[in-house]
Design a protein around this motif. Structure first.
Motif, PDB file in Angstrom:
ATOM      1  N   ASP A  46       5.026  -1.049   9.114  1.00 30.89           N
ATOM      2  CA  ASP A  46       4.744  -2.148   8.190  1.00 30.89           C
ATOM      3  C   ASP A  46       5.881  -2.352   7.187  1.00 30.89           C
ATOM      4  O   ASP A  46       5.705  -2.257   5.971  1.00 30.89           O
ATOM      5  CB  ASP A  46       3.425  -1.880   7.446  1.00 30.89           C
ATOM      6  N   LYS A  47       7.044  -2.675   7.720  1.00 33.64           N
ATOM      7  CA  LYS A  47       8.232  -2.822   6.868  1.00 33.64           C
ATOM      8  C   LYS A  47       8.103  -3.969   5.872  1.00 33.64           C
ATOM      9  O   LYS A  47       8.653  -3.918   4.762  1.00 33.64           O
ATOM     10  CB  LYS A  47       9.475  -3.003   7.742  1.00 33.64           C
ATOM     11  N   ALA A  48       7.362  -5.023   6.247  1.00 32.41           N
ATOM     12  CA  ALA A  48       7.193  -6.154   5.329  1.00 32.41           C
ATOM     13  C   ALA A  48       6.432  -5.719   4.076  1.00 32.41           C
ATOM     14  O   ALA A  48       6.835  -6.034   2.950  1.00 32.41           O
ATOM     15  CB  ALA A  48       6.459  -7.291   6.033  1.00 32.41           C
ATOM     16  N   ALA A  49       5.331  -4.980   4.282  1.00 35.85           N
ATOM     17  CA  ALA A  49       4.551  -4.501   3.130  1.00 35.85           C
ATOM     18  C   ALA A  49       5.369  -3.520   2.301  1.00 35.85           C
ATOM     19  O   ALA A  49       5.298  -3.522   1.060  1.00 35.85           O
ATOM     20  CB  ALA A  49       3.264  -3.842   3.608  1.00 35.85           C
ATOM     21  N   GLU A 248       1.268   4.925   1.685  1.00 40.26           N
ATOM     22  CA  GLU A 248       0.459   3.737   1.942  1.00 40.26           C
ATOM     23  C   GLU A 248       0.952   2.603   1.057  1.00 40.26           C
ATOM     24  O   GLU A 248       0.469   2.433  -0.062  1.00 40.26           O
ATOM     25  CB  GLU A 248      -1.023   4.028   1.686  1.00 40.26           C
ATOM     26  N   PRO A 249       1.910   1.819   1.529  1.00 42.55           N
ATOM     27  CA  PRO A 249       2.517   0.791   0.685  1.00 42.55           C
ATOM     28  C   PRO A 249       1.557  -0.301   0.232  1.00 42.55           C
ATOM     29  O   PRO A 249       1.796  -0.961  -0.768  1.00 42.55           O
ATOM     30  CB  PRO A 249       3.620   0.210   1.580  1.00 42.55           C
ATOM     31  N   ALA A 250       0.467  -0.487   0.964  1.00 40.10           N
ATOM     32  CA  ALA A 250      -0.474  -1.552   0.599  1.00 40.10           C
ATOM     33  C   ALA A 250      -1.366  -1.173  -0.575  1.00 40.10           C
ATOM     34  O   ALA A 250      -2.030  -2.026  -1.164  1.00 40.10           O
ATOM     35  CB  ALA A 250      -1.336  -1.925   1.800  1.00 40.10           C
ATOM     36  N   LYS A 251      -1.400   0.121  -0.931  1.00 46.28           N
ATOM     37  CA  LYS A 251      -2.253   0.544  -2.039  1.00 46.28           C
ATOM     38  C   LYS A 251      -1.716   0.001  -3.356  1.00 46.28           C
ATOM     39  O   LYS A 251      -0.510   0.031  -3.600  1.00 46.28           O
ATOM     40  CB  LYS A 251      -2.330   2.073  -2.110  1.00 46.28           C
TER      41      LYS A 251
END
Length: 732
Positions: A46-49, A248-251
Motif C-alpha cells: 500500500d505505497k499510496a497510503a 499500519e499507515p492507514a491508522k
C-alpha cells in the motif's frame, strides 16, 4: 572575482568536499547496519497510503502539534531547514561574487518574501526550543525531565547551528543591502533591510558571511557524519522513511498500537506446528534479530523523551524508559556492527558463525560487544536489564507520543518472547498464571464449569449459543467477567441492560476460554496461539453461515476486545467486535435505553489503555456517563490518549510491583484530586487496580470505582438491586 572571493571559494569547496565525503560514508554505514535486520516484506504494501501518511505527518506535523507550542516551534524550524536549504545553496554563489544569487528564482520578489518570513519564524521557533530544552534540562531541581538520558550536547549543538545559520542568512542579506546590491524591496524583506541599516558598506561582506554560513552548515554535517548515532540530527532525514514504513499507515495515530506483530522468522509468520527452535527464530535474542524496520526505528530516535514523559513505569520510579531502551539498542547495534558485518554472530544454536580469520582484524571493543547478552543484569553486562523489560505494561503511551512512529511495544514483546519461550526466564509469579492458562483456560485457575455462575439470580434467561436459533450479538464474557467478583457485577449489569433494550444475545458459557491476551503480552506466543485457535474455531462454528458484518461480538474487557477484533484475524477469525460502552452508547442514543435518575456525587472517567489509546474509543464511554449523570464529567488532567495506565496491562496484573511507586496508586491519587466520588472505568483490570489503590489510600468509603455499565444501570433502573459496593475478587 577578487582575492577575497578566490579565498572564500576555495575554502567553501574544501570544507564541503570533506563534509560530503564523510556524509556519504556515514549513510553507507547506516544502510549497512539497518540491512543487518531480518526481512519485513509487509512493510512495502500500500505505497499510496504510506506516501500520503508520510506527507501528512511530516508536512502537517500531526504528531508534534499535539504538544502545542513545542510542535508549532518545531514546525517552523523544520520548514526553515527544508526551504532555507536553498539559501545555503545560494551561499555558494555568494562566495564567488558578493552580488550572486540563485539562478532563475533568486531574483523573484516572492522568493525573497517567503524566505524572509520563514527565516524570522525559524528564528523564533529555534529560540523557543532552546528555552524549552534549558527549562527542562535533567539537572533542574524537582521532577524527572523528558531529556534525562538524552545526549544533551548534541541537542545544544544542533540548536545553535540552526540559530547561527539563520542569523548569517540575514547577515548576508544585510551586507547586500548595505552595498546597495539587494534585489528585494523593503516591504518584502523588512528584517534584512533593518540588518543592512546597521552593517558597514563592505563590498566583500556578503562573500565572507556566506563562507561562514557554509562553514557552519558543513561543520554540522561533519559532526553528524562522525556520530551516526546522533538521532537528534539524523532524524531530519530518517523520519521520512521511518514513517513511510510504519506498520499500519492507514491508522490515524499510533501505528504500533492495537494488535501485536505475529512472531516471525526470516520475515514469515511462525507456524508452531512445524517450528523448530534450532532452525526458526523465536523472538529476539540478539539485536540483529530485530527486523530492519526495528533497526531503522532505533536509528531514527530523536531523543526528545516524549515517550519517557508519558511512560507509567518511568513516572513511578521504575528503570524502564522507552527512550533509553531504544537508545541502548541503537548504541549496541552500531557498536556491534563491525563484528556482524565481518560475518560474526551466533546461529540459533548459539554457535559462532564467523571463522577466526574473519574476526582477526576486529578491535577488542567490537568483539566484546558481540559477546554481550541482549537481556542481562549489570553483572552479566546485558544491554537491557530484565527489570527494564518486565516493567512495561504495554500501555502504548510511548507509541502514541512518538513523533517519528517508533514501535516500542512490538520490540519489547519480541524480546520477551525469546526470554519466555527459549530461556524460560520471566517473573516467577507469572508462572502460575501461565500454568492456569494452559491447564484451566483462564489466568485464575477457576473451574471451567463455573463460567456461567454469574448468571445465577438474574430475573431473565441468558441463552447459550446453540440453544437459540438466532441472536444479534455474541456476548464475550471474558475470564474476569466470569470469575472475578468485581467484573461479574459489570457482566450482570451489561446483560441486564441488553435485556432491557431488547437486544438478542447469547453466550458461549463453558465453550469460552481465555482470549490469550496475557499470554501474548508476556511473550508466550505458543500459549496464545493454542488458546486463540481454539476460540477462533469455536466462534467460527457459532457464526457459521454468517457474513462478517453479522458476526457481531460485544466484550466488556478491552483486552479481549482488542485481541478478538485486532488479532484473531491473523488466525482466520474475522469478527465485528464492539466494546460494551460503544453498544450502550448506541442503545441510549437510539432511545432503547433511557436514563431516568441522574447519578450524583461527581464522576470522573479513567480511560483504559486498550480501549482508548490502542483502539481510539474515547467518546462512547463519555457519552454513556454524560447521559447517566445528566451533567459534565470531571476529567482528570491525564485523559483520553494521554490517560495514565492502571498498571495491569502487559500481563503485569499477575506480576508483583516491587520497584518504585505503585502505578495504580499514582492514578488513584489523580482521580481523587478531582473531588469526584465515583471513578468510572471500562475495564475489569482497571477496576481491580484502581479499587486496590483506593483501598490502599484508605478511601474506600469515600470513593467508589465502578464500571460505566453499572453507572448506567443505576440511572436506567434505579430500583435495580446493586448488591452493595464492589468488593475484592474471590480468586486473586
Amino acid at each position: 572575482m577578487g582575492s577575497v572571493q578566490i579565498v572564500t571559494t576555495i575554502l567553501a569547496a574544501a570544507i564541503t568536499a570533506v563534509a560530503v565525503w564523510l556524509a556519504v560514508r556515514a549513510v553507507l554505514k547506516m544502510v549497512a547496519v539497518i540491512r543487518l535486520g531480518q526481512p519485513a516484506p509487509e512493510r512495502f504494501g500500500d505505497k499510496a497510503a504510506r506516501t500520503r501518511t508520510m506527507l501528512v505527518e511530516t508536512a502537517g506535523h500531526t504528531r508534534m502539534l499535539k504538544w502545542g507550542v513545542v510542535g508549532a516551534a518545531h514546525w517552523f524550524v523544520m520548514v526553515g531547514f527544508v526551504v532555507l536549504s536553498l539559501l545555503v545553496l545560494e551561499a555558494y554563489f555568494e562566495v564567488v561574487t558578493p552580488t550572486g544569487g540563485l539562478p532563475v528564482i533568486g531574483h523573484w520578489t516572492i522568493f525573497g518574501l517567503v524566505t524572509e518570513i520563514i527565516t524570522v519564524l525559524g528564528l523564533v521557533g529555534i529560540v523557543v526550543l532552546m528555552v524549552i530544552r534549558l527549562r527542562n534540562r535533567p539537572t533542574r531541581p524537582g521532577g524527572r525531565s523528558r531529556f534525562t538520558g538524552s545526549t544533551m550536547w548534541q541537542g545544544y549543538f544542533v540548536e545553535w547551528i540552526v540559530l547561527l545559520v539563520l542569523i548569517f542568512g540575514l547577515v548576508i542579506r544585510g551586507f547586500k543591502v548595505a552595498t546597495d546590491h539587494f534585489e528585494y524591496p523593503l516591504w518584502a524583506t523588512p528584517v534584512s533591510h533593518a540588518v543592512g541599516a546597521v552593517l558597514p558598506d563592505w563590498s566583500d561582506g556578503a562573500s565572507v558571511a556566506a563562507l561562514i554560513k557554509i562553514a557552519i552548515s558543513m561543520t554540522w554535517l561533519i559532526v553528524i557524519s562522525l556520530n551516526v548515532t546522533m538521532g537528534v540530527a539524523w532524524h531530519r532525514f530518517l523520519a521520512f522513511p521511518n514513517i513511510f514504513f510504519k506498520r499500519e499507515p492507514a491508522k490515524p495515530a499510533g501505528s504500533g498500537l492495537g494488535a501485536l506483530r505475529p512472531m516471525t522468522s526470516q520475515g514469515k509468520p511462525l507456524d508452531f506446528e512445524e517450528a523448530d527452535p534450532e532452525k526458526d527464530q523465536f523472538g529476539v535474542a540478539h539485536v540483529e534479530q530485530f527486523s530492519w524496520k526495528g533497526l531503522l526505528d532505533f536509528s531514527t530516535c530523536t531523543e526528545c523523551g516524549r515517550c519517557q514523559s508519558q511512560c507509567p513505569a518511568w513516572n513511578t520510579g521504575k528503570p524502564l524508559s522507552p527512550k533509553l531502551l531504544v537508545l541502548s539498542l541503537r548504541d549496541h547495534a552500531y557498536a556491534k556492527a563491525p563484528y556482524l558485518l565481518a560475518g560474526g554472530g551466533k546461529d540459533l544454536t548459539g554457535e559462532e558463525k564467523a571463522t577466526q580469520a574473519q574476526l582477526a582484524h576486529l578491535d577488542v571493543l567490537s568483539l566484546a560487544e558481540g559477546d554481550k547478552p541482549l537481556i542481562g543484569d549489570a553483572e552479566s553486562g546485558g544491554v537491557i536489564d530484565p527489570d527494564v523489560l518486565w516493567s512495561c505494561t504495554t500501555c502504548g503511551a510511548c507509541v502514541e507520543q512518538c513523533p517519528v512512529d517508533i514501535e516500542h511495544v512490538d520490540h519489547i514483546v519480541d524480546m520477551r518472547r525469546y526470554q519466555v519461550l527459549i530461556e524460560s526466564s520471566f517473573p516467577s509469579e507469572a508462572g502460575v498464571m501461565l500454568r492456569n492458562l494452559e491447564n484451566k483456560g483462564n489466568p485464575w485457575g477457576a473451574p471451567q464449569n463455573t463460567r456461567e455462575d454469574w448468571t445465577k439470580g438474574l430475573d431473565f434467561e441468558v441463552p447459550r449459543v446453540g440453544e437459540v436459533d438466532d441472536f444479534e450479538y455474541l456476548f464475550w464474557v471474558g475470564c474476569a467477567g466470569a470469575f472475578e467478583d468485581r467484573a461479574k457485577k459489570t457482566t450482570r449489569a451489561v446483560a441486564t441492560l441488553l435485556n432491557e433494550a431488547g437486544v438478542t444475545f447469547a453466550i458461549l458459557g463453558e465453550g469460552e476460554t481465555c482470549s490469550g491476551d496475557p499470554a501474548r503480552r508476556i511473550g508466550n506466543e505458543f500459549v496464545f496461539q493454542m488458546l486463540a485457535q481454539q476460540n477462533v474455531e469455536t466462534l467460527n462454528e457459532a457464526f457459521e453461515g454468517r457474513e462478517k458484518a453479522k458476526r457481531k461480538i460485544v466484550a466488556t474487557c478491552p483486552h479481549c476486545f482488542n485481541t478478538l477484533g485486532n488479532e484473531y484475524g491473523q488466525l482466520g477469525g474475522e469478527f465485528e467486535v464492539v466494546h460494551h460502552t460503544q453498544l450502550l452508547a448506541h442503545l441510549v442514543a437510539t432511545g432503547k435505553l433511557t436514563p431516568v435518575q441522574p447519578v450524583d456525587g461527581g464522576v470522573t472517567y479513567h480511560d483504559p489503555c486498550y480501549l482508548g489509546r490502542h483502539n481510539r474509543v474515547f467518546a462512547a464511554p463519555r457519552e454513556v456517563l454524560g447521559d447517566a449523570i445528566a451533567g459534565d464529567l470531571t476529567e482528570m488532567p491525564r485523559n483520553s490518549e494521554r490517560s495514565f495506565c492502571c498498571g495491569a496491562g502487559g500481563a503485569r496484573m499477575w506480576m508483583e510491583e516491587k520497584i518504585g511507586k505503585r502505578i495504580n496508586v499514582d492514578r488513584v491519587e489523580e482521580a481523587m484530586a478531582t473531588g469526584a466520588k465515583t471513578v468510572a472505568v471500562g475495564c475489569p483490570f482497571c477496576s481491580t487496580m484502581l479499587n486496590d489503590g483506593v483501598n490502599g489510600k484508605g478511601a474506600g468509603e469515600q470513593v467508589e470505582v465502578i464500571d460505566v455499565a453499572s453507572v448506567l444501570l443505576r440511572s436506567v433502573k434505579p430500583e435495580q438491586p446493586q448488591g452493595g459496593r464492589e468488593t475484592a475478587p474471590i480468586g486473586g
